[in-house]
Write a protein that holds these residues in place. Sequence first.
Motif, short mmCIF file in Angstrom:
data_model
loop_
_atom_site.label_atom_id
_atom_site.label_comp_id
_atom_site.label_asym_id
_atom_site.label_seq_id
_atom_site.Cartn_x
_atom_site.Cartn_y
_atom_site.Cartn_z
N THR A 115 -4.88 8.29 -13.00
CA THR A 115 -6.02 7.07 -12.41
C THR A 115 -5.62 5.25 -11.96
OG1 THR A 115 -7.22 8.96 -13.62
CG2 THR A 115 -8.32 6.59 -13.48
N GLY A 116 -4.58 5.29 -13.02
CA GLY A 116 -4.52 3.90 -13.15
C GLY A 116 -3.98 3.54 -11.16
N ALA A 117 -2.78 4.50 -11.16
CA ALA A 117 -1.79 4.35 -9.60
C ALA A 117 -3.43 4.49 -9.23
CB ALA A 117 -1.26 5.63 -10.11
N LYS A 118 -4.53 5.62 -8.80
CA LYS A 118 -4.70 5.39 -7.70
C LYS A 118 -5.91 4.55 -7.48
CE LYS A 118 -5.52 10.76 -7.88
NZ LYS A 118 -6.01 11.54 -8.06
N PHE A 119 -6.19 4.01 -9.02
CA PHE A 119 -6.85 3.35 -8.39
C PHE A 119 -5.98 1.75 -7.71
CE2 PHE A 119 -9.88 3.69 -11.96
CZ PHE A 119 -11.19 4.31 -11.15
N GLY A 120 -5.08 1.53 -8.73
CA GLY A 120 -3.92 0.37 -7.53
C GLY A 120 -3.73 0.40 -6.34
N LEU A 121 -4.03 2.33 -5.67
CA LEU A 121 -4.50 2.62 -4.11
C LEU A 121 -5.33 1.83 -3.74
CD1 LEU A 121 -2.03 3.79 -1.97
CD2 LEU A 121 -3.99 6.14 -2.65
N GLU A 122 -6.52 1.98 -4.11
CA GLU A 122 -7.57 1.54 -3.61
C GLU A 122 -7.23 0.11 -3.60
OE1 GLU A 122 -11.16 2.46 -5.71
OE2 GLU A 122 -10.61 4.75 -5.36
N TYR A 182 1.26 -0.95 0.11
CA TYR A 182 0.02 0.00 -0.10
C TYR A 182 0.62 1.71 -0.36
CZ TYR A 182 -3.11 3.70 1.80
OH TYR A 182 -4.46 4.66 1.89
N ASN A 183 2.11 1.54 0.48
CA ASN A 183 2.52 2.40 1.28
C ASN A 183 3.28 2.80 -0.60
OD1 ASN A 183 2.22 3.13 3.20
ND2 ASN A 183 3.82 1.93 4.54
N SER A 184 4.02 1.05 -1.07
CA SER A 184 4.66 1.28 -3.04
C SER A 184 3.54 2.18 -3.26
CB SER A 184 4.82 -0.02 -2.47
OG SER A 184 5.64 0.40 -4.08
N LYS A 192 0.99 4.71 -3.04
CA LYS A 192 1.09 5.70 -2.30
C LYS A 192 2.07 6.06 -3.42
CE LYS A 192 0.21 7.13 1.31
NZ LYS A 192 0.08 7.50 2.55
N ALA A 193 3.83 5.91 -3.42
CA ALA A 193 4.72 6.89 -4.14
C ALA A 193 4.59 6.33 -5.42
CB ALA A 193 5.28 5.51 -3.50
N THR A 194 4.19 4.97 -6.02
CA THR A 194 3.68 5.21 -7.24
C THR A 194 3.18 6.82 -7.78
OG1 THR A 194 4.02 2.75 -7.47
CG2 THR A 194 3.16 4.03 -9.52
N VAL A 195 1.41 6.68 -6.59
CA VAL A 195 1.01 7.46 -7.17
C VAL A 195 1.18 9.48 -6.84
CG1 VAL A 195 -1.10 8.80 -6.79
CG2 VAL A 195 -1.22 6.47 -6.79
N ALA A 196 1.91 9.26 -6.25
CA ALA A 196 2.72 11.20 -5.93
C ALA A 196 3.64 10.57 -7.68
CB ALA A 196 3.59 10.62 -4.78
N SER A 197 3.94 9.48 -7.42
CA SER A 197 4.90 9.81 -9.04
C SER A 197 4.55 10.03 -10.13
CB SER A 197 6.13 8.25 -8.78
OG SER A 197 6.79 8.43 -10.28
N THR A 198 3.54 9.88 -10.36
CA THR A 198 2.33 9.55 -11.44
C THR A 198 2.05 10.71 -11.23
OG1 THR A 198 0.63 9.23 -10.55
CG2 THR A 198 1.57 7.57 -11.73
N GLN A 199 1.73 11.85 -10.58
CA GLN A 199 1.06 12.81 -10.46
C GLN A 199 2.04 14.12 -10.64
OE1 GLN A 199 -0.04 13.72 -6.35
NE2 GLN A 199 -2.88 12.41 -6.69
N GLN A 200 3.52 13.75 -10.16
CA GLN A 200 4.81 14.58 -10.83
C GLN A 200 4.73 14.34 -12.11
OE1 GLN A 200 6.32 17.01 -9.12
NE2 GLN A 200 4.87 16.40 -6.95
N GLN A 201 5.10 13.36 -13.12
CA GLN A 201 5.03 13.16 -14.51
C GLN A 201 3.50 13.93 -15.08
OE1 GLN A 201 7.17 11.51 -16.46
NE2 GLN A 201 8.35 11.20 -14.74
#
Length: 453
Positions: free
Chosen positions: A173-180, A106-108, A110-119
């Motif tokens: 969007t995909g990263a957020k679904f992965g976070l969920e 889950y923490n990983s 969350k980092a992916t979501v932050a990375s995609t948002q920066q991208q």
Amino acid sequence: MKLKHILIGVGVLLALILVLKFTGVIGGEKTEKVTVEAAGNKKVVETVTASGKIQPETEVKLSSEVSGEVTELLVKEGDVVKKGQLLCKVRPDILQSGYERAVASYNSQKATVASTQQQLIQNQANFANASATYKRNVELYNKKVISASEFDAAKAAYLTAQANLASAKENVTGAKFGLEQSGANVKEAGANLARTTIYSPVDGVVSKLSIELGDRILGTSQMAGTEIMRISNLSSMEVNVDVNENDINRVNVGDSATIEVDAFADKKFKGIVTEIASSSTSVGTASTSVDQVTNFSVKVRILADSYSSVKGGAKDLPSPFRPGLSATVDIESESLTSLAVPIQAIFTGDKEKSPSQAATATNDQSQDKQKAKLNDKNIKQYVYLFDSKASTVKKAEVTTGIQDDQYIIVKTGLKAGQEIVSGPYSAIQNKLKDGLKVEKTTKDKLFSADGKN
């Protein structure tokens, strides 16, 4: 002279014998002794008798949803527990590591979501720059300042930046679904870990404990695992009895009942019918046959008022009854006050003809057999009327209604006050007939005479 006296004596003896024979004392039929009772109004309560076991009205069976070793067992059988109280724990090692992996994932994510948002932010800036460059090149191209190849390159850069921006948005969007999804995995792992700690779902008493400290138990989420214990509300007890199919239609919810418990031989308790099964106990069994007895489960609640003053029994429990005690229940299906006679006074048209067979059967067996016959209203039923003047009996046909252990309601064929022969049962069934002369006696004299004989 002596011969004359002998002849006179013989003559007197012969005359006496003739008189005794004429009066029936010698050589005549023995007068049957019977008891007589006047028909009158009585309250008859028809009952349905069944036997079963005492059980708690509310009982919760606890089983584990996870497999493992029991590391803590904090209660014993008979303990009173409260809702939410900790009961036992199962070794959580594997589930604990699974939970930690889920949290790390889950923490990983969350980092992916932050990375995609920066991208996405970077791609938005690139698109803005490409868009501005493209607009300038459009104006320059229209003024013939730049060549066609330069214009095409600017247009391609604009379209690429636009596509990259759309891709970055989808990645977010995909990263957020992965976070969920990771969050759901954490919840599932946490729930599985929580299942290793078992709490009481209700207030009650541990009525059965099926495990020991150190036992390995099997648990699954798809089916019931190893039963750990049962928690029961022993302040409200019931008797679960099996009622025969011939009697089930006479039982209704709310009927009163008298309960006899084998462990309390000298006491009777009150109850009320709370539940009647809609299907027989044989439904769903692996094998059934035509000859199999069909019973229906009926639950009878034991009223607390009837045992509030009882001393003895289970002193450490809310009620004196322990689950599993044997009990017999008499359910009062109908009550009527009307003209009634003793059950043994009624006989049917198919009377037994052999007095020797009647003599071999016990009185209780004969009465039970007679009671069963009287339930079939298609068989004609009779009583013997007693004529007090002539000391004779007369057969009279009657129709009957409900019955209890002693009396049966007579609907027609008899009037209040008429004297009927009430016993003995063997005489009514096998010896009496129309016009027979009888001797009226009392039960005490009749039974004392039978005892002497």
